[in-house]
Design a protein around this motif. Structure first.
Motif, PDB file in Angstrom:
ATOM      1  N   LYS A   1     -47.505  64.961  30.116  1.00 55.09           N
ATOM      2  CA  LYS A   1     -46.534  63.920  30.477  1.00 55.09           C
ATOM      3  C   LYS A   1     -45.105  64.461  30.447  1.00 55.09           C
ATOM      4  CE  LYS A   1     -49.391  59.971  29.265  1.00 55.09           C
ATOM      5  NZ  LYS A   1     -50.612  60.474  28.801  1.00 55.09           N
ATOM      6  N   TYR A   2     -44.964  65.706  30.906  1.00 54.14           N
ATOM      7  CA  TYR A   2     -43.653  66.337  30.995  1.00 54.14           C
ATOM      8  C   TYR A   2     -43.186  66.228  32.444  1.00 54.14           C
ATOM      9  CZ  TYR A   2     -44.897  68.251  26.475  1.00 54.14           C
ATOM     10  OH  TYR A   2     -45.271  68.388  25.167  1.00 54.14           O
ATOM     11  N   ASN A   3     -42.336  65.273  32.696  1.00 49.31           N
ATOM     12  CA  ASN A   3     -41.830  65.037  34.048  1.00 49.31           C
ATOM     13  C   ASN A   3     -40.545  65.836  34.215  1.00 49.31           C
ATOM     14  OD1 ASN A   3     -41.397  64.033  36.583  1.00 49.31           O
ATOM     15  ND2 ASN A   3     -40.563  62.087  35.863  1.00 49.31           N
ATOM     16  N   VAL A   4     -40.686  67.055  34.700  1.00 47.92           N
ATOM     17  CA  VAL A   4     -39.528  67.931  34.876  1.00 47.92           C
ATOM     18  C   VAL A   4     -39.474  68.435  36.310  1.00 47.92           C
ATOM     19  CG1 VAL A   4     -39.433  68.686  32.482  1.00 47.92           C
ATOM     20  CG2 VAL A   4     -40.793  69.972  34.096  1.00 47.92           C
ATOM     21  N   SER A   5     -38.287  68.482  36.850  1.00 48.81           N
ATOM     22  CA  SER A   5     -38.118  69.030  38.190  1.00 48.81           C
ATOM     23  C   SER A   5     -36.886  69.917  38.276  1.00 48.81           C
ATOM     24  CB  SER A   5     -38.028  67.908  39.224  1.00 48.81           C
ATOM     25  OG  SER A   5     -36.947  67.064  38.945  1.00 48.81           O
ATOM     26  N   ARG A   6     -36.155  69.993  37.173  1.00 46.25           N
ATOM     27  CA  ARG A   6     -34.955  70.839  37.158  1.00 46.25           C
ATOM     28  C   ARG A   6     -35.008  71.758  35.950  1.00 46.25           C
ATOM     29  NH1 ARG A   6     -31.708  66.424  36.335  1.00 46.25           N
ATOM     30  NH2 ARG A   6     -30.302  67.804  35.235  1.00 46.25           N
ATOM     31  N   PHE A   7     -34.345  72.890  36.069  1.00 44.67           N
ATOM     32  CA  PHE A   7     -34.290  73.882  35.002  1.00 44.67           C
ATOM     33  C   PHE A   7     -33.817  73.260  33.686  1.00 44.67           C
ATOM     34  CE2 PHE A   7     -31.900  77.312  32.834  1.00 44.67           C
ATOM     35  CZ  PHE A   7     -32.956  78.179  32.612  1.00 44.67           C
ATOM     36  N   GLU A   8     -32.783  72.448  33.759  1.00 41.73           N
ATOM     37  CA  GLU A   8     -32.216  71.841  32.555  1.00 41.73           C
ATOM     38  C   GLU A   8     -33.224  70.920  31.866  1.00 41.73           C
ATOM     39  OE1 GLU A   8     -30.779  71.867  35.586  1.00 41.73           O
ATOM     40  OE2 GLU A   8     -29.130  73.266  35.232  1.00 41.73           O
ATOM     41  N   GLU A   9     -34.024  70.207  32.662  1.00 40.59           N
ATOM     42  CA  GLU A   9     -35.051  69.328  32.088  1.00 40.59           C
ATOM     43  C   GLU A   9     -36.127  70.152  31.392  1.00 40.59           C
ATOM     44  OE1 GLU A   9     -34.820  65.673  35.315  1.00 40.59           O
ATOM     45  OE2 GLU A   9     -36.310  67.245  35.587  1.00 40.59           O
ATOM     46  N   PHE A  10     -36.482  71.279  31.985  1.00 43.02           N
ATOM     47  CA  PHE A  10     -37.479  72.135  31.360  1.00 43.02           C
ATOM     48  C   PHE A  10     -36.957  72.684  30.044  1.00 43.02           C
ATOM     49  CE2 PHE A  10     -39.706  76.146  30.657  1.00 43.02           C
ATOM     50  CZ  PHE A  10     -40.993  75.666  30.592  1.00 43.02           C
ATOM     51  N   LEU A  11     -35.730  73.158  30.035  1.00 40.44           N
ATOM     52  CA  LEU A  11     -35.146  73.683  28.791  1.00 40.44           C
ATOM     53  C   LEU A  11     -35.121  72.625  27.702  1.00 40.44           C
ATOM     54  CD1 LEU A  11     -32.144  75.887  29.992  1.00 40.44           C
ATOM     55  CD2 LEU A  11     -34.367  76.638  29.145  1.00 40.44           C
ATOM     56  N   ALA A  12     -34.866  71.386  28.086  1.00 35.69           N
ATOM     57  CA  ALA A  12     -34.779  70.294  27.109  1.00 35.69           C
ATOM     58  C   ALA A  12     -36.117  70.027  26.423  1.00 35.69           C
ATOM     59  CB  ALA A  12     -34.273  69.026  27.781  1.00 35.69           C
ATOM     60  N   LEU A  13     -37.226  70.325  27.088  1.00 43.51           N
ATOM     61  CA  LEU A  13     -38.519  70.046  26.453  1.00 43.51           C
ATOM     62  C   LEU A  13     -39.009  71.192  25.579  1.00 43.51           C
ATOM     63  CD1 LEU A  13     -41.295  71.450  27.794  1.00 43.51           C
ATOM     64  CD2 LEU A  13     -40.640  70.017  29.678  1.00 43.51           C
ATOM     65  N   LEU A  14     -38.302  72.318  25.582  1.00 41.54           N
ATOM     66  CA  LEU A  14     -38.706  73.457  24.757  1.00 41.54           C
ATOM     67  C   LEU A  14     -38.315  73.213  23.306  1.00 41.54           C
ATOM     68  CD1 LEU A  14     -37.732  76.423  27.099  1.00 41.54           C
ATOM     69  CD2 LEU A  14     -39.920  75.235  26.902  1.00 41.54           C
ATOM     70  N   ASN A  15     -39.211  72.567  22.588  1.00 45.35           N
ATOM     71  CA  ASN A  15     -38.958  72.224  21.203  1.00 45.35           C
ATOM     72  C   ASN A  15     -40.261  72.291  20.412  1.00 45.35           C
ATOM     73  OD1 ASN A  15     -40.426  69.868  21.816  1.00 45.35           O
ATOM     74  ND2 ASN A  15     -38.580  68.729  22.321  1.00 45.35           N
ATOM     75  N   ALA A  16     -40.209  71.847  19.178  1.00 46.16           N
ATOM     76  CA  ALA A  16     -41.391  71.916  18.319  1.00 46.16           C
ATOM     77  C   ALA A  16     -42.542  71.088  18.878  1.00 46.16           C
ATOM     78  CB  ALA A  16     -41.038  71.449  16.906  1.00 46.16           C
ATOM     79  N   GLU A  17     -42.246  69.965  19.504  1.00 49.05           N
ATOM     80  CA  GLU A  17     -43.306  69.136  20.091  1.00 49.05           C
ATOM     81  C   GLU A  17     -44.017  69.877  21.230  1.00 49.05           C
ATOM     82  OE1 GLU A  17     -44.720  66.144  19.252  1.00 49.05           O
ATOM     83  OE2 GLU A  17     -43.542  66.461  17.435  1.00 49.05           O
ATOM     84  N   PHE A  18     -43.252  70.565  22.056  1.00 45.66           N
ATOM     85  CA  PHE A  18     -43.855  71.334  23.146  1.00 45.66           C
ATOM     86  C   PHE A  18     -44.711  72.458  22.565  1.00 45.66           C
ATOM     87  CE2 PHE A  18     -43.705  74.351  26.820  1.00 45.66           C
ATOM     88  CZ  PHE A  18     -44.347  73.533  27.738  1.00 45.66           C
ATOM     89  N   ASP A  19     -44.222  73.115  21.518  1.00 50.38           N
ATOM     90  CA  ASP A  19     -45.017  74.156  20.858  1.00 50.38           C
ATOM     91  C   ASP A  19     -46.325  73.580  20.322  1.00 50.38           C
ATOM     92  OD1 ASP A  19     -43.430  76.366  21.381  1.00 50.38           O
ATOM     93  OD2 ASP A  19     -42.383  76.284  19.466  1.00 50.38           O
ATOM     94  N   LYS A  20     -46.286  72.373  19.777  1.00 50.60           N
ATOM     95  CA  LYS A  20     -47.521  71.731  19.281  1.00 50.60           C
ATOM     96  C   LYS A  20     -48.487  71.482  20.435  1.00 50.60           C
ATOM     97  CE  LYS A  20     -45.471  69.339  15.358  1.00 50.60           C
ATOM     98  NZ  LYS A  20     -45.097  68.031  14.813  1.00 50.60           N
ATOM     99  N   PHE A  21     -47.959  71.024  21.557  1.00 51.71           N
ATOM    100  CA  PHE A  21     -48.795  70.793  22.735  1.00 51.71           C
ATOM    101  C   PHE A  21     -49.421  72.114  23.203  1.00 51.71           C
ATOM    102  CE2 PHE A  21     -49.342  70.603  27.360  1.00 51.71           C
ATOM    103  CZ  PHE A  21     -50.198  69.517  27.465  1.00 51.71           C
TER     104      PHE A  21
END
Length: 108
Positions: free
Chosen positions: A58-78
């Motif tokens: 459920k990562y709705n990203v279409s821009r570089f900045e949006e992708f960078l924003a999801l790079l966190n501990a939650e993304f690592d858990k996923f």
């Protein structure tokens, strides 16, 4: 192809490539489609491709900045739960390593 007909992954890849020359944004040097090939994804993850990983997560990203924003501990858990890797960094590092191995093999 118009932006409306592109997948989130295609839009993200375009954005990453446009930002490749900006300082500290080296992710864009090689496209995600070149790094996270279907072979790589099926070998190391539960997904057929990187776009599917984004959709299932459920990562709705279409821009570089949006992708960078999801790079966190939650993304690592996923990533840890749905791939053979403990972190995004480890997944990315392996993808880059395999990409360069493919490039070297293609030269021979």
């Amino acid at each position: 192809m118009s932006d409306d007909n592109k997948s989130d992954l295609e839009r993200l890849t375009d954005s990453l490539e446009k930002n490749a020359d900006k300082p500290n944004q080296s992710l864009g040097l090689v496209s995600f489609t070149d790094l996270f090939t279907p072979d790589f994804m099926s070998k190391y993850t539960k997904f057929a491709n990187f776009g599917e990983l984004l959709i299932v997560g459920k990562y709705n990203v279409s821009r570089f900045e949006e992708f960078l924003a999801l790079l966190n501990a939650e993304f690592d858990k996923f990533i840890a739960k749905n791939t053979d890797f403990k972190t995004w960094e480890e997944m990315q590092s392996t993808a880059v390593s395999e990409y360069y191995k493919r490039q070297e093999a293609a030269k021979q």
